[in-house]
Scaffold this motif. Structure first.
Motif, short mmCIF file in Angstrom:
data_model
loop_
_atom_site.label_atom_id
_atom_site.label_comp_id
_atom_site.label_asym_id
_atom_site.label_seq_id
_atom_site.Cartn_x
_atom_site.Cartn_y
_atom_site.Cartn_z
N ALA A 89 41.29 64.82 -39.63
CA ALA A 89 41.17 63.90 -40.76
C ALA A 89 40.04 64.32 -41.69
O ALA A 89 39.06 64.94 -41.27
CB ALA A 89 40.94 62.48 -40.27
N THR A 90 40.17 63.97 -42.95
CA THR A 90 39.14 64.24 -43.95
C THR A 90 38.33 62.97 -44.19
O THR A 90 38.89 61.89 -44.33
CB THR A 90 39.77 64.71 -45.27
OG1 THR A 90 40.48 65.93 -45.04
CG2 THR A 90 38.70 64.95 -46.33
N CYS A 111 33.61 62.41 -32.62
CA CYS A 111 34.33 63.60 -33.10
C CYS A 111 33.39 64.43 -33.98
O CYS A 111 32.65 63.87 -34.81
CB CYS A 111 35.56 63.18 -33.90
SG CYS A 111 36.58 64.54 -34.50
N THR A 112 33.40 65.72 -33.78
CA THR A 112 32.59 66.58 -34.64
C THR A 112 33.19 66.65 -36.03
O THR A 112 34.40 66.57 -36.22
CB THR A 112 32.45 68.00 -34.08
OG1 THR A 112 33.74 68.57 -33.90
CG2 THR A 112 31.69 67.99 -32.77
N ALA A 113 32.32 66.80 -37.02
CA ALA A 113 32.72 66.92 -38.42
C ALA A 113 32.25 68.27 -38.95
O ALA A 113 31.10 68.66 -38.74
CB ALA A 113 32.10 65.80 -39.24
N LEU A 114 33.15 68.97 -39.61
CA LEU A 114 32.81 70.24 -40.24
C LEU A 114 32.52 69.99 -41.71
O LEU A 114 33.34 69.41 -42.43
CB LEU A 114 33.98 71.22 -40.10
CG LEU A 114 33.82 72.56 -40.83
CD1 LEU A 114 32.68 73.37 -40.23
CD2 LEU A 114 35.13 73.35 -40.77
N VAL A 138 32.13 66.34 -48.21
CA VAL A 138 33.44 66.11 -47.63
C VAL A 138 33.46 66.80 -46.27
O VAL A 138 33.06 67.96 -46.14
CB VAL A 138 34.57 66.67 -48.52
CG1 VAL A 138 35.93 66.47 -47.85
CG2 VAL A 138 34.55 65.99 -49.89
N THR A 139 33.91 66.08 -45.25
CA THR A 139 33.94 66.61 -43.91
C THR A 139 35.37 66.56 -43.36
O THR A 139 36.21 65.80 -43.85
CB THR A 139 33.02 65.82 -42.96
OG1 THR A 139 33.56 64.50 -42.77
CG2 THR A 139 31.62 65.71 -43.54
N ARG A 140 35.61 67.35 -42.32
CA ARG A 140 36.91 67.33 -41.64
C ARG A 140 36.67 67.22 -40.14
O ARG A 140 35.85 67.94 -39.56
CB ARG A 140 37.71 68.60 -41.95
CG ARG A 140 39.06 68.65 -41.24
CD ARG A 140 39.89 69.83 -41.75
NE ARG A 140 39.20 71.09 -41.59
CZ ARG A 140 39.17 71.81 -40.46
NH1 ARG A 140 39.79 71.35 -39.38
NH2 ARG A 140 38.54 72.96 -40.41
N GLY A 141 37.40 66.29 -39.50
CA GLY A 141 37.25 66.09 -38.06
C GLY A 141 37.76 67.28 -37.27
O GLY A 141 38.78 67.88 -37.61
N TYR A 188 47.31 62.40 -34.26
CA TYR A 188 46.13 62.23 -35.10
C TYR A 188 46.48 62.36 -36.58
O TYR A 188 45.95 61.64 -37.43
CB TYR A 188 45.05 63.23 -34.73
CG TYR A 188 44.34 62.92 -33.44
CD1 TYR A 188 43.87 61.63 -33.19
CD2 TYR A 188 44.12 63.88 -32.47
CE1 TYR A 188 43.22 61.32 -32.02
CE2 TYR A 188 43.46 63.58 -31.30
CZ TYR A 188 43.01 62.30 -31.07
OH TYR A 188 42.36 62.00 -29.91
N LEU A 189 47.36 63.29 -36.89
CA LEU A 189 47.75 63.51 -38.28
C LEU A 189 48.39 62.26 -38.88
O LEU A 189 48.07 61.86 -40.00
CB LEU A 189 48.72 64.68 -38.35
CG LEU A 189 49.20 65.11 -39.74
CD1 LEU A 189 48.03 65.57 -40.58
CD2 LEU A 189 50.23 66.22 -39.61
#
Length: 237
Positions: free
Chosen positions: A26-27, A78-81, A96-99, A174-175
């Protein structure tokens, strides 16, 4: 790495407690205005924190103003990139992060850095049982149907992109959930579930329930604060 050894491996990552749940894939846009999380953004961008990753974990109560122990947050995060980022003239950040990957929080250190640092263990899905192909196909069809019903009730659009058949049941659950505005409790339960087929079944049930609520209320859900726009304070940081 075998499951027993994997379970014993721990790492330390920066933590960002929020009143929301980040799901893998997820974003999540965030507006960082508190000094310690501005510093986290700087450390992520400069490599002081490696790989531009940090942990997002949901707070158990909106009444908690300062997270000081694992009891104040849910056990699984959950880690965020870190993706796109913009530093504003006054020093705040829009990012902006992505899980990415789930973790179990073991300890919190509030003195190691300006922001919280957690000791975590990684949490991965259990393997699919042998001969699960037919069950996967049925649950996939049910989940996609429930997602379409939710989107029709919530957004009133004619069509939505359908994930390709190569998308496995774990990522698919999850999507589909990430695409919808679900209560924090439901999102947290989905995050914690490690059986992919069970999670896909949970997604179908939750989306059908929410679609029914929306149809009866004849209302469109408002997006949570984190998703309104990057220029507004999006989190209690």
């Amino acid at each position: 790495m075998d499951a027993e050894r994997q379970e014993s491996v721990t790492e330390t990552i920066p933590l960002f407690p929020l009143q929301t749940v980040l799901l893998p894939g997820a974003t999540l846009p965030l507006h960082l205005f508190e000094p310690r999380y501005r510093q986290l953004a700087v450390d992520l961008m400069t490599g002081t924190v490696p790989d531009r990753r940090f942990g997002i974990i949901a707070m158990r109560s909106s009444g908690v103003r300062e997270v000081e122990s694992p009891d104040h947050v849910h056990a699984i995060g959950c880690t965020a990139l870190l993706g796109d980022s913009e530093r504003l003239p006054d020093g705040r950040f829009d990012i902006v992060t992505r899980g990415e990957r789930r973790f179990r929080l073991l300890e919190i250190d509030n003195g190691r850095a300006p922001y919280l640092v957690g000791t975590v263990q990684w949490v991965d899905d259990a393997p699919l049982p042998d001969g699960a192909g037919r069950a996967v196909e049925g649950l996939r069809d049910a989940a996609l149907s429930a997602h379409a019903a939710y989107c029709d009730a919530a957004w009133h659009r004619d069509s939505w992109p359908v994930p390709g058949p190569e998308t496995g049941p774990g990522p698919l659950s999850y999507l589909l959930a990430a695409d919808c505005l679900l209560p924090l409790g439901d999102r947290q339960r989905l995050l914690e579930e490690t059986q992919p087929l069970r999670r896909l079944r949970m997604v179908s049930r939750v989306l059908r329930r929410e679609a029914g609520f929306l149809s009866k209320l004849r209302a469109v859900p408002a997006p949570p604060p984190e998703l309104i726009q990057l220029g507004l304070p999006a989190s209690l940081n």
